[in-house]
Scaffold this active site. Structure first.
Site, PDB file in Angstrom:
ATOM      1  N   GLU A   1      -8.754   5.567 -19.294  1.00  0.00           N
ATOM      2  CA  GLU A   1      -7.477   5.173 -19.910  1.00  0.00           C
ATOM      3  C   GLU A   1      -6.718   6.392 -20.429  1.00  0.00           C
ATOM      4  OE1 GLU A   1      -6.586   2.210 -19.476  1.00  0.00           O
ATOM      5  OE2 GLU A   1      -8.355   0.933 -19.427  1.00  0.00           O
TER       6      GLU A   1
ATOM      7  N   CYS B   1      -0.036  -2.387  -1.633  1.00  0.00           N
ATOM      8  CA  CYS B   1       0.884  -3.482  -1.933  1.00  0.00           C
ATOM      9  C   CYS B   1       0.539  -4.661  -1.012  1.00  0.00           C
ATOM     10  CB  CYS B   1       2.297  -2.980  -1.664  1.00  0.00           C
ATOM     11  SG  CYS B   1       3.611  -4.189  -1.924  1.00  0.00           S
TER      12      CYS B   1
ATOM     13  N   CYS C   1       2.336  -5.798   1.103  1.00  0.00           N
ATOM     14  CA  CYS C   1       2.931  -5.535   2.421  1.00  0.00           C
ATOM     15  C   CYS C   1       2.117  -4.516   3.213  1.00  0.00           C
ATOM     16  CB  CYS C   1       4.365  -5.032   2.259  1.00  0.00           C
ATOM     17  SG  CYS C   1       4.474  -3.360   1.577  1.00  0.00           S
TER      18      CYS C   1
ATOM     19  N   CYS D   1       4.372  -1.520  -3.850  1.00  0.00           N
ATOM     20  CA  CYS D   1       5.006  -0.305  -3.362  1.00  0.00           C
ATOM     21  C   CYS D   1       6.375  -0.157  -4.046  1.00  0.00           C
ATOM     22  CB  CYS D   1       5.148  -0.348  -1.842  1.00  0.00           C
ATOM     23  SG  CYS D   1       6.382  -1.534  -1.270  1.00  0.00           S
TER      24      CYS D   1
END
Ligand SMILES: [Zn+2]
Length: 192
Positions: free
Chosen positions: A88, A145, A147, A182
């Site tokens: 983190e 992503c 896509c 994306c």
């Protein structure tokens, strides 16, 4: 010569898994790695790093007041540290990133930081900004992503799945969710 590494990505690219794998590699060779994580992350028990695939390990915690250089120097004087792992790391302050450069340069401890590059409005986190500026090695951990393109942005959505464009940079443990996308689909989600 030790080096400062920044492994950065968007959400859900396996940062914690990668960190725990590195810790295990050191352990397997009989070496001493120490893990720090942000106290701000209360999704899991404080003082543990957990990955989505079920791995988990105890960790020291830091908050905004922690002098990480002094904390590591103390631990290193008890038992020599072979590798420092920071989870983190987007939550580090500028001063704390500087402390990590001192850990590397003065204590000669290789330091691997894992964190998000940008928040849900596409801005750099403070810790990430200075790690990108000062780290010796930058390594991108990739995820995709829906896509199929590389996801390098994150959108925050509420329980109804609506995209949120405002709010605090840090919102851990709420009912909001983060989706890695994306850049094209980030802009479509946020600005159309
Ligand atoms: Zn896309």
């Amino acid at each position: 010569m030790a080096q400062l590494y920044f492994y950065y990505s968007t959400m859900n690219a396996g940062k914690s898994t990668s960190l725990l794998q590195s810790a295990y590699n050191y352990y397997e060779r009989g070496l001493n790695s120490q893990i720090f994580t942000a106290a701000i992350d209360n999704r899991v028990q404080v003082g543990r790093v957990s990955s989505r695939i079920g791995l988990s390990q105890a960790a020291h915690v830091y908050d905004g007041d922690t002098d990480i250089f002094m904390a590591v120097k103390q631990l290193n004087s008890n038992q020599k540290i072979d590798c420092l792992l920071i989870d983190e790391s987007q939550f580090l302050s500028k001063a704390q990133v500087k402390q990590l450069t001192q850990v590397v340069d003065e204590l000669n401890i290789p330091t691997l930081c894992y964190g998000l590059r940008t928040d849900f409005v596409g801005e750099l986190f403070e810790g990430s900004q200075y790690l990108l500026a000062w780290a010796d090695k930058l390594v991108e951990l990739k995820t995709i992503c829906h896509c199929g393109r590389k996801a390098n942005m994150v959108v925050r959505v509420n329980e109804q799945g609506e995209v949120l464009r405002e709010g605090n940079q840090i919102e851990i443990g709420g009912n909001d969710k983060y989706i890695s996308v994306c850049r094209k689909h980030y802009h479509q989600a946020c600005y159309q």
